[in-house]
Design an enzyme around this catalytic site. Sequence first.
Site: not given
Length: 305
Positions: A130, A165, A243
């Site tokens: 993040c 991720k 994405g």
Amino acid sequence: MADLLVFAGGLELKNPMLAASGCFGYGLEADPVIPPSLFGGIVTKTITPAPRRGNPVPRLAETHAGMLNSIGLENVGLDAFLADKLPALEDVDSKIVVSVSAGSAGEFAEMAERLAEHARVDALELNLSCPNVAEHGRNFAADPAAVAAIGKAVRRVFARPMWIKLSPNVTDISEVARAAQDAGADAVTAINTLLGMDINIDSGKSPFARVTAGLSGPAILPVALAAVWRIAREGGIPTIGVGGASSAKGLLKFLAAGAEAVQLGTVLFSDPGAPQRILDDLATHLDAQGHTNLNSLREQWKEQA
Ligand code: SIN
């Protein structure tokens, strides 16, 4: 009708389409506009050990081909997730992948241990990427050693599939993917958002309290495809692509680049009809090409390579 079943990151998914973390709440918020059972899997909004209020508003800005977000991991925290959100998913006919974030390897492992007690948790996605919580978008996924340490700590206590991720904001994403593989991850999810910003021309400043934000949406599809391809061509760890996919064509591009499954993100905000349309178009495409399943298409791509 062609069969859309895939095996991805250690899970059997009825189709290769997942809802990306942060774009589909805790799984039920968009129901019935987007029925959760459409997806092969749902990745829930990232949870942290304690609840988080997130960043000050504004947190979103539209761009020409996407969206900037600076949410700051607002979430209900692990306790409320286990008490309220996870039980509500009992009847959803999709795999549930729980996205988690924490401040250290030890905290990640503590969360994973508690989540392992719940059979509805099919897999974990460790959100190490993040860009909206530390200075200058810094995150664990920029450091292969941190990825390895966190992955190993979780692997020791969580036996079901573990995905990590990754961030596109690195020089060599395949190096970070190797660290995830060494830690025992079943897959990497590529990619999280690109570091971006906006400027308000009256103030001359960014509208975001943290200045920078994460760019998602169609603009980043080519970047995400290249990241998936770079990781996949090493033939090591499986990849879940994410994405900018917004159509069956986008999803097929990810699969051709080497992804085992694909997450839909920003499109879920702008085009709620997309998931059903993607499934229909995917089946139509396979039927038209004479394939009874996705593996058959993958084999054709291999033969042509
Ligand atoms: C956020 O909550 O700021 C976005 C989450 C992420 O990009 O991982």
